[in-house]
Design a protein around this motif. Sequence first.
Motif, PDB file in Angstrom:
ATOM      1  N   GLN A  70       0.746  -1.318  -0.153  1.00 47.23           N
ATOM      2  CA  GLN A  70      -0.008   0.200  -0.011  1.00 47.23           C
ATOM      3  C   GLN A  70       0.872   1.176  -0.059  1.00 47.23           C
ATOM      4  O   GLN A  70       0.583   2.355  -0.747  1.00 47.23           O
ATOM      5  N   LEU A  71       1.899   1.334   0.949  1.00 46.27           N
ATOM      6  CA  LEU A  71       2.724   2.575   0.771  1.00 46.27           C
ATOM      7  C   LEU A  71       4.208   2.438   0.387  1.00 46.27           C
ATOM      8  O   LEU A  71       4.760   3.455   0.118  1.00 46.27           O
ATOM      9  N   GLY A  72       4.604   1.159  -0.092  1.00 49.41           N
ATOM     10  CA  GLY A  72       5.864   1.049  -0.460  1.00 49.41           C
ATOM     11  C   GLY A  72       6.741   0.593   0.550  1.00 49.41           C
ATOM     12  O   GLY A  72       6.359   0.527   1.677  1.00 49.41           O
ATOM     13  N   PRO A  73       8.140   0.281   0.333  1.00 47.52           N
ATOM     14  CA  PRO A  73       9.172  -0.029   1.409  1.00 47.52           C
ATOM     15  C   PRO A  73       9.212   0.886   2.515  1.00 47.52           C
ATOM     16  O   PRO A  73       9.410   2.150   2.280  1.00 47.52           O
ATOM     17  N   ALA A  74       9.434   0.473   3.508  1.00 49.36           N
ATOM     18  CA  ALA A  74       9.537   1.476   4.792  1.00 49.36           C
ATOM     19  C   ALA A  74      11.047   2.004   4.820  1.00 49.36           C
ATOM     20  O   ALA A  74      11.939   1.066   4.541  1.00 49.36           O
ATOM     21  N   SER A  75      11.168   3.408   5.202  1.00 48.02           N
ATOM     22  CA  SER A  75      12.558   3.683   5.232  1.00 48.02           C
ATOM     23  C   SER A  75      12.690   4.149   6.690  1.00 48.02           C
ATOM     24  O   SER A  75      13.928   4.381   7.089  1.00 48.02           O
ATOM     25  N   VAL A 106      11.318 -10.009  22.374  1.00 47.07           N
ATOM     26  CA  VAL A 106      10.956 -10.645  21.433  1.00 47.07           C
ATOM     27  C   VAL A 106      10.153  -9.815  20.132  1.00 47.07           C
ATOM     28  O   VAL A 106      10.524 -10.091  19.113  1.00 47.07           O
ATOM     29  N   GLY A 107       9.164  -9.136  20.683  1.00 47.37           N
ATOM     30  CA  GLY A 107       8.448  -8.527  19.734  1.00 47.37           C
ATOM     31  C   GLY A 107       9.111  -7.400  19.066  1.00 47.37           C
ATOM     32  O   GLY A 107       8.919  -7.199  17.557  1.00 47.37           O
ATOM     33  N   ALA A 108      10.265  -6.707  19.558  1.00 45.38           N
ATOM     34  CA  ALA A 108      11.113  -6.108  18.980  1.00 45.38           C
ATOM     35  C   ALA A 108      11.983  -6.394  17.853  1.00 45.38           C
ATOM     36  O   ALA A 108      12.194  -6.365  16.716  1.00 45.38           O
ATOM     37  N   ALA A 109      12.462  -7.540  18.100  1.00 45.09           N
ATOM     38  CA  ALA A 109      13.302  -8.707  17.513  1.00 45.09           C
ATOM     39  C   ALA A 109      12.574  -9.014  16.106  1.00 45.09           C
ATOM     40  O   ALA A 109      13.133  -9.107  14.871  1.00 45.09           O
ATOM     41  N   ASN A 110      11.051  -9.324  16.322  1.00 46.13           N
ATOM     42  CA  ASN A 110      10.317  -9.754  15.271  1.00 46.13           C
ATOM     43  C   ASN A 110      10.084  -8.646  14.444  1.00 46.13           C
ATOM     44  O   ASN A 110      10.177  -8.791  13.274  1.00 46.13           O
ATOM     45  N   THR A 111       9.945  -7.442  15.046  1.00 46.43           N
ATOM     46  CA  THR A 111       9.590  -6.316  13.869  1.00 46.43           C
ATOM     47  C   THR A 111      10.853  -6.225  13.319  1.00 46.43           C
ATOM     48  O   THR A 111      10.861  -5.776  12.147  1.00 46.43           O
ATOM     49  N   ALA A 112      11.896  -6.007  13.846  1.00 50.65           N
ATOM     50  CA  ALA A 112      13.176  -5.761  13.079  1.00 50.65           C
ATOM     51  C   ALA A 112      13.288  -7.063  11.873  1.00 50.65           C
ATOM     52  O   ALA A 112      13.634  -6.710  10.657  1.00 50.65           O
ATOM     53  N   ARG A 113      13.106  -8.375  12.251  1.00 49.47           N
ATOM     54  CA  ARG A 113      12.983  -9.344  11.186  1.00 49.47           C
ATOM     55  C   ARG A 113      11.897  -9.024  10.116  1.00 49.47           C
ATOM     56  O   ARG A 113      12.432  -9.435   9.003  1.00 49.47           O
ATOM     57  N   ALA A 114      10.849  -8.473  10.440  1.00 46.41           N
ATOM     58  CA  ALA A 114       9.863  -8.387   9.477  1.00 46.41           C
ATOM     59  C   ALA A 114      10.146  -7.405   8.503  1.00 46.41           C
ATOM     60  O   ALA A 114       9.970  -7.563   7.087  1.00 46.41           O
ATOM     61  N   GLN A 118      13.024  -4.491   4.001  1.00 43.85           N
ATOM     62  CA  GLN A 118      12.530  -3.202   3.330  1.00 43.85           C
ATOM     63  C   GLN A 118      13.650  -1.911   3.712  1.00 43.85           C
ATOM     64  O   GLN A 118      14.079  -1.373   2.880  1.00 43.85           O
ATOM     65  N   LEU A 119      14.056  -2.020   5.051  1.00 46.62           N
ATOM     66  CA  LEU A 119      15.110  -1.157   5.178  1.00 46.62           C
ATOM     67  C   LEU A 119      16.407  -1.238   4.521  1.00 46.62           C
ATOM     68  O   LEU A 119      17.232  -0.130   4.222  1.00 46.62           O
ATOM     69  N   ALA A 120      16.599  -2.537   4.124  1.00 51.37           N
ATOM     70  CA  ALA A 120      18.026  -2.738   3.170  1.00 51.37           C
ATOM     71  C   ALA A 120      17.573  -2.220   1.992  1.00 51.37           C
ATOM     72  O   ALA A 120      18.641  -1.577   1.437  1.00 51.37           O
ATOM     73  N   ARG A 121      16.680  -1.962   1.588  1.00 52.56           N
ATOM     74  CA  ARG A 121      16.402  -1.836   0.103  1.00 52.56           C
ATOM     75  C   ARG A 121      16.418   0.039   0.205  1.00 52.56           C
ATOM     76  O   ARG A 121      16.901   0.541  -0.695  1.00 52.56           O
ATOM     77  N   THR A 122      15.905   0.585   1.276  1.00 51.80           N
ATOM     78  CA  THR A 122      15.718   1.862   1.305  1.00 51.80           C
ATOM     79  C   THR A 122      17.037   2.431   2.185  1.00 51.80           C
ATOM     80  O   THR A 122      17.163   3.838   2.305  1.00 51.80           O
ATOM     81  N   ARG A 123      17.910   1.620   2.503  1.00 51.43           N
ATOM     82  CA  ARG A 123      18.998   2.210   3.624  1.00 51.43           C
ATOM     83  C   ARG A 123      18.629   3.027   4.561  1.00 51.43           C
ATOM     84  O   ARG A 123      18.826   3.973   4.878  1.00 51.43           O
ATOM     85  N   GLY A 124      17.522   2.283   5.269  1.00 52.28           N
ATOM     86  CA  GLY A 124      16.804   2.962   6.121  1.00 52.28           C
ATOM     87  C   GLY A 124      17.173   3.330   7.679  1.00 52.28           C
ATOM     88  O   GLY A 124      18.291   2.849   7.838  1.00 52.28           O
TER      89      GLY A 124
END
Length: 295
Positions: A70-75, A106-114, A118-124
Amino acid sequence: MAVVTGAARGVGEALSRRLSEAGMQVALLGREERTLCEAAASLTTPSICVEADVTDREALARAAEEVARQLGPASVVVANAGIAAGGPFARTDATLWERVIDVNLVGAANTARAFLPQLARTRGYFLQIASTAAFGSAPLMSAYCASKAGAESFALALRGEVEPAGVAVGIAYLHWTGTDMVTGLDDHPVLRALRRNQPGFARRVHSPAQVADWLATGVARRAHQVYSPPWLRWCQPLRPLFPALVARVARRELRATPAADLAADVGLLGVGGQADWDAFTAGDGTKRPGQPAAE
């Protein structure tokens, strides 16, 4: 485009609003779907709400796909989702204690994993919301303090791994913040004593809007550390002293507080934590032993 977890209320909702005002599209993630979507609908830029439990890896993976579609990759991704429970460790239901660890760490790690692909694509930029609870652990808050110290360590380790890929990782240290978690602050004997023994400027409770301003500035700068309030940066060199200072204040307060009063003050802090617990326990329709009923 920014993703904020735990965005239905408090700091998460205020930060989503602040980032939107800065011109960013925002994806709000959280457990309280109606409140979450109302917050998203009130923002000034195109934004979406996605109901997801940060402890559920599959749900977060689906949320990441929906956000990108819907919004594109996250930065920018802010791992803000968190809950707290107070009371003596021995009297806190084990499932509730583990739930705090699961959501906050664990939720923070799961958020990073998910969202790392996208962050790698945007260098976020990935911002982990931590707390001054990582500076010195307070009795009667064992799960929360352990989870926030763990979240800080996780973010520090992650930073070294992802920087070569152009992804920056920040850690935000929040002090007394006026969310529903601190509504009963003066009823919690150790936290009340810790706050009473701090200098006047350090006792101040800051609004979620003010904290969101500091966090948004950190996001814009891709800061390694974000301090809320800013004077906390001067506490970093003093961190080796804090565990002993906290222990001294806590020991004095616990000795002066009747055991019955300590035993009565067991359970979740805040509406958001109770909403998470209600959703978590809804699977089997029962409360775990020892957990108080919903407010």
